[in-house]
Design an enzyme around this catalytic site. Structure first.
Site, PDB file in Angstrom:
ATOM      1  N   GLY A  40      46.087  49.645  34.749  1.00  7.71           N
ATOM      2  CA  GLY A  40      47.008  50.181  35.752  1.00  7.71           C
ATOM      3  C   GLY A  40      47.220  51.650  35.529  1.00  7.71           C
ATOM      4  O   GLY A  40      47.738  52.344  36.370  1.00  7.71           O
ATOM      5  N   CYS A  41      46.811  52.156  34.373  1.00  5.17           N
ATOM      6  CA  CYS A  41      46.904  53.588  34.146  1.00  5.17           C
ATOM      7  C   CYS A  41      45.510  54.167  34.294  1.00  5.17           C
ATOM      8  O   CYS A  41      44.701  54.072  33.385  1.00  5.17           O
ATOM      9  CB  CYS A  41      47.419  53.859  32.749  1.00  5.17           C
ATOM     10  SG  CYS A  41      48.970  53.056  32.418  1.00  5.17           S
ATOM     11  N   VAL A  42      45.199  54.707  35.449  1.00 13.28           N
ATOM     12  CA  VAL A  42      43.875  55.317  35.618  1.00 13.28           C
ATOM     13  C   VAL A  42      43.995  56.706  36.212  1.00 13.28           C
ATOM     14  O   VAL A  42      44.941  56.994  36.896  1.00 13.28           O
ATOM     15  CB  VAL A  42      42.958  54.466  36.516  1.00 13.28           C
ATOM     16  CG1 VAL A  42      42.283  53.401  35.676  1.00 13.28           C
ATOM     17  CG2 VAL A  42      43.698  53.860  37.668  1.00 13.28           C
TER      18      VAL A  42
END
Lengths: 105, 411
Positions: A103-105
């Site tokens: 979800g952290c991109v």
């Protein structure tokens, strides 16, 4: 891969301290990781989050986001921050023995 | 007649229509594309509007100009997708059946997800720049602003174009300098991430830029609410930051029709195989661009790289051949850094942005993870490429898969 010692138990972790082998996890280990993260005691509320995260991970293959913890797990975001100060999704995943949430991109 | 249906005529949907129409026999295949808006927005251009570099007319063209002849166009909203019945109901009353469905319904901002954001201050001293109206009203506000504290806040990840917020503060630093008022403006960059960007090397590189430009980085800030009366944002763990001008990147979500159709996750993004682009739940549905739940950037360049893999896989699916797991999460972003310069990053699921030359190894003309004037010209030139080549599905001199040639591993 770094190896870490939790109460005499040797486990492999990645560079950020997340468990490499899910099979190494048990509740005793969770307590030891929690201490490292600055949580002295895991209360029932903590365990509710940890067990929900593990169940989600087994079903979906990824650790749930904060939004999913709120919507599906029924845990208010504010409470998550109180239970796991700093970064609830990341911290709770680490204690639950899961890889770092995406979800952290 | 067999039917291919495309939902959404934005970047991904338009490219797919242009790629597929010439190769699917018109006597055998009917192609329909559905969209509710006649106007195609060049979204990367929104960033330049607040600073008067572009205006509304610079970023809009009619959608139909980019759709090929021989594709049916339905201008309508979508009521519901019924994947079990392989059909889609439109707001205009029509029901469209399909053999294959491509979903390219994109993502949108949802300021109402953050309490207080829409109450009072919205478009008064709170502006987004992810919509045309937000960007234009922010331009009007900035024209007469006399200074104070400008706070850019990323509400939560994932967002469209994760570098745009950085570009915004870099450009703001340049613009306020040009206006002779940089000393009257404090710039804050407030993010839920632990640093300036998601990947470590780039985060460090870009973090240094923030420092150099005197922009204050506030990491690990997860906003709970906006207090528009006291003009401050408040995090879940009770940190508070005051603002005179708030520029939030609100929660990004997939289209509501995905939720209505029961096909999405908490943010209405569709579970999609990250290498084949096939829906995880339905064999005859494929997903492209921001609508997917892929752990890649949500950006036009990604939709473009995906389109090449998706094109091949749709044809393979039609021919009953196994799909190729060829999408690698490739993203390529020009980062405008102000004062006529830019930075370029190129990365995928597994390889973070590295320094080097692009697209020709050792030659360039663009430089990776480095600030150059040529990179800025690349960014400005890209608008022409977008309208004239990319949307039309033409071959670009960049491969869909990321290439290590020309990149340097950093110890």
């Amino acid at each position: 891969m770094p190896v870490k010692d939790f109460n005499g138990k040797q486990v492999q972790v990645d560079d950020e301290g997340y468990l490499v082998n899910q099979a190494d996890w048990d509740e005793e280990l969770a307590k030891a990781i929690a201490k490292e993260e600055g949580i002295e005691e895991l209360t029932e509320a903590h365990w509710k989050v940890i067990h929900f995260m593990r169940k989600e991970y087994q079903e979906k293959g990824t650790a749930p986001s904060i939004r999913r913890l709120k919507n599906t797990g029924g845990i208010p975001v504010k409470e998550l921050y109180n239970l796991f100060p700093g970064g609830p999704a990341k911290k709770a995943a680490k204690i639950a023995g899961l890889p770092k949430p995406q979800g952290c991109v | 007649m067999k039917k291919l249906l495309i939902l959404g005529a934005g970047t991904g949907g338009t490219i797919m229509a242009n790629k597929l129409r010439p190769v699917l026999d018109p006597l055998e295949w009917d192609i329909t594309i559905v969209d509710q808006e006649e106007v195609h927005y060049y979204q990367p251009g929104f960033l330049f509007i607040p600073f008067g570099i572009y205006n509304r007319n610079d970023v809009i063209k009619p959608k139909r100009d980019f759709l090929p002849a021989g594709v049916n166009v339905e201008m309508s909203g979508i009521e519901v997708i019924e994947p079990e019945k392989s059909r889609v109901k439109l707001d205009n009353g029509k029901t469209l059946e399909y053999d294959y469905l491509i979903i390219s319904t994109g993502s949108k901002i949802h300021p109402e997800e953050t309490p207080g954001m829409l109450e009072g201050g919205w478009r008064q001293n709170i502006f987004d720049f992810y919509t045309i109206d937000g960007a234009v009203s922010l331009a009007n506000f900035l024209k007469y602003w006399e200074g104070g504290r400008m706070v850019l806040n990323i509400v939560e990840m994932p967002i469209k174009c994760p570098v745009a917020p950085l570009e915004f503060v870099f450009l703001a630093d340049w613009w306020f300098t040009e206006q002779g008022m940089r000393d009257k403006v404090e710039i804050f960059f407030v993010t839920p991430l632990p640093g300036a960007f998601t990947k470590p090397l780039a985060a460090k590189f870009l973090g240094n830029f923030l420092e150099k430009k005197n922009i204050r980085l506030v990491p690990d800030f997860s906003i709970e609410r906006v207090d528009p009366d006291k003009q401050k944002i408040i995090s879940y763990d009770e940190q508070e930051i005051e603002y005179d001008l708030l520029v939030p990147i609100p929660t990004n979500m997939g289209d509501e029709v995905i939720a209505r159709s029961g096909m999405g996750d908490e943010l209405n993004f569709i579970p999609t195989d990250k290498h084949t682009l096939q829906s995880k739940n339905y064999e005859n549905i494929f997903v492209i661009g921001d609508a997917t739940d892929l752990p890649s950037s949500k950006a036009g360049s990604v939709a473009h790289f995906e389109s090449e893999v998706l094109f091949e896989n749709i044809l393979r699916a039609i021919d009953k051949r196994p799909l190729l797991p060829k999408f690698d999460g490739h993203a390529n972003c020009f980062i405008e850094s102000g004062f006529g310069k830019g930075i370029l990053i190129d990365f995928n699921y597994d390889v973070e942005p590295l320094p080097g030359k692009f697209p020709l190894p050792g030659i360039g003309p663009f430089s990776l993870l480095e600030e150059t004037k040529m990179n800025h010209w690349g960014k400005m030139m890209f608008r022409w490429m977008y309208w004239n080549l990319l949307l039309k599905g033409a071959e670009l001199p960049i491969e869909a898969q990321m290439n290590m040639a020309g990149k340097r591993r950093v110890a």
